[in-house]
Design a protein around this motif. Structure first.
Motif, mmCIF file in Angstrom:
data_model
loop_
_atom_site.group_PDB
_atom_site.id
_atom_site.type_symbol
_atom_site.label_atom_id
_atom_site.label_comp_id
_atom_site.label_asym_id
_atom_site.label_seq_id
_atom_site.Cartn_x
_atom_site.Cartn_y
_atom_site.Cartn_z
ATOM 1 N N GLN A 41 0.727 -1.183 0.168
ATOM 2 C CA GLN A 41 0.047 0.113 -0.039
ATOM 3 C C GLN A 41 0.677 1.238 0.126
ATOM 4 O OE1 GLN A 41 -3.577 0.464 -0.002
ATOM 5 N NE2 GLN A 41 -2.794 2.476 -0.361
ATOM 6 N N GLU A 42 0.681 1.972 -0.985
ATOM 7 C CA GLU A 42 1.499 3.250 -1.209
ATOM 8 C C GLU A 42 0.593 4.351 -0.120
ATOM 9 O OE1 GLU A 42 1.576 1.105 -5.153
ATOM 10 O OE2 GLU A 42 0.140 1.863 -3.911
ATOM 11 N N SER A 43 1.546 5.229 0.166
ATOM 12 C CA SER A 43 0.904 6.345 0.823
ATOM 13 C C SER A 43 1.938 7.705 0.779
ATOM 14 C CB SER A 43 0.579 6.282 2.363
ATOM 15 O OG SER A 43 1.806 5.969 2.968
ATOM 16 N N GLY A 44 1.273 8.776 0.661
ATOM 17 C CA GLY A 44 1.939 10.060 0.359
ATOM 18 C C GLY A 44 1.355 11.240 -0.182
ATOM 19 N N PRO A 45 1.772 12.258 -0.088
ATOM 20 C CA PRO A 45 0.815 13.487 -0.832
ATOM 21 C C PRO A 45 0.960 13.267 -2.187
ATOM 22 C CG PRO A 45 3.175 14.135 -0.517
ATOM 23 C CD PRO A 45 3.260 12.907 0.187
ATOM 24 N N GLY A 46 -0.413 13.884 -2.483
ATOM 25 C CA GLY A 46 -0.848 13.703 -4.022
ATOM 26 C C GLY A 46 -0.543 14.878 -4.688
ATOM 27 N N LEU A 47 -0.117 16.103 -4.283
ATOM 28 C CA LEU A 47 0.102 17.146 -4.967
ATOM 29 C C LEU A 47 1.335 17.612 -4.148
ATOM 30 C CD1 LEU A 47 -1.082 19.152 -6.955
ATOM 31 C CD2 LEU A 47 -2.209 20.519 -5.196
ATOM 32 N N LEU A 48 2.355 18.230 -5.212
ATOM 33 C CA LEU A 48 3.364 18.773 -4.768
ATOM 34 C C LEU A 48 3.717 20.101 -5.825
ATOM 35 C CD1 LEU A 48 4.087 15.531 -4.574
ATOM 36 C CD2 LEU A 48 6.176 16.704 -3.380
ATOM 37 N N LYS A 49 4.208 21.041 -5.552
ATOM 38 C CA LYS A 49 4.780 22.243 -6.142
ATOM 39 C C LYS A 49 6.437 21.834 -6.753
ATOM 40 C CE LYS A 49 2.223 25.458 -3.718
ATOM 41 N NZ LYS A 49 0.993 25.619 -4.843
ATOM 42 N N PRO A 50 6.592 22.407 -8.052
ATOM 43 C CA PRO A 50 7.841 22.382 -8.525
ATOM 44 C C PRO A 50 8.861 22.633 -7.404
ATOM 45 C CG PRO A 50 6.604 23.444 -10.114
ATOM 46 C CD PRO A 50 5.838 23.198 -8.846
ATOM 47 N N SER A 51 9.908 21.876 -7.081
ATOM 48 C CA SER A 51 11.090 21.999 -6.802
ATOM 49 C C SER A 51 10.879 21.276 -5.140
ATOM 50 C CB SER A 51 11.545 23.487 -6.431
ATOM 51 O OG SER A 51 10.874 24.003 -5.589
#
Length: 121
Positions: A5-15
């Motif tokens: 099962q993967e987990s983590g943020p779905g949206l990031l900003k460049p850099s």
């Protein structure tokens, strides 16, 4: 039955730095000869192998991503984590963790369901 099962943020900003964790049940990530792998699929493209952490803790990364990739594991939690630094919109993809039942194999017998990661300003 092995499950990932993967987990983590779905949206990031460049850099920013992407950090995804794969939680494994039904197996130990120190089981001999298994590789624990991250794979991604950008929209409209094929699967791309990112890298792996072996049963002994050794890591191997795709040459094209090596400079930005790290992996580590927490054996007590049967988790392994992908970090990808300095993300760009080209890192937008569905990210999967998977198990290869043999060292160096590109056959994966168990997969997570995948998690969408979008990089956008």
């Amino acid at each position: 039955q092995v499950q990932l099962q993967e987990s983590g943020p779905g949206l990031l900003k460049p850099s920013q730095t992407l950090s995804l964790t794969c939680t494994v049940s039904g197996d130990s990530i120190t089981t001999e000869y298994s590789d624990w792998t991250w794979i991604r699929q950008p929209p409209g493209k094929g699967l791309e192998w990112i890298g792996k952490i072996g049963y002994s803790g050794n890591t191997y990364f795709s040459p094209s991503l090596k400079s930005r990739t790290s992996m580590y594991r927490d054996t007590s939690k049967t988790q392994f984590t992908l970090q990808l630094s300095s993300v760009t919109p080209e890192d937008t993809a569905v990210y999967y963790c998977a198990r290869a039942p043999a060292v160096g194999s590109y056959y994966f017998d168990y997969w997570g369901q995948g998690t969408q990661v979008t990089v956008s300003s």
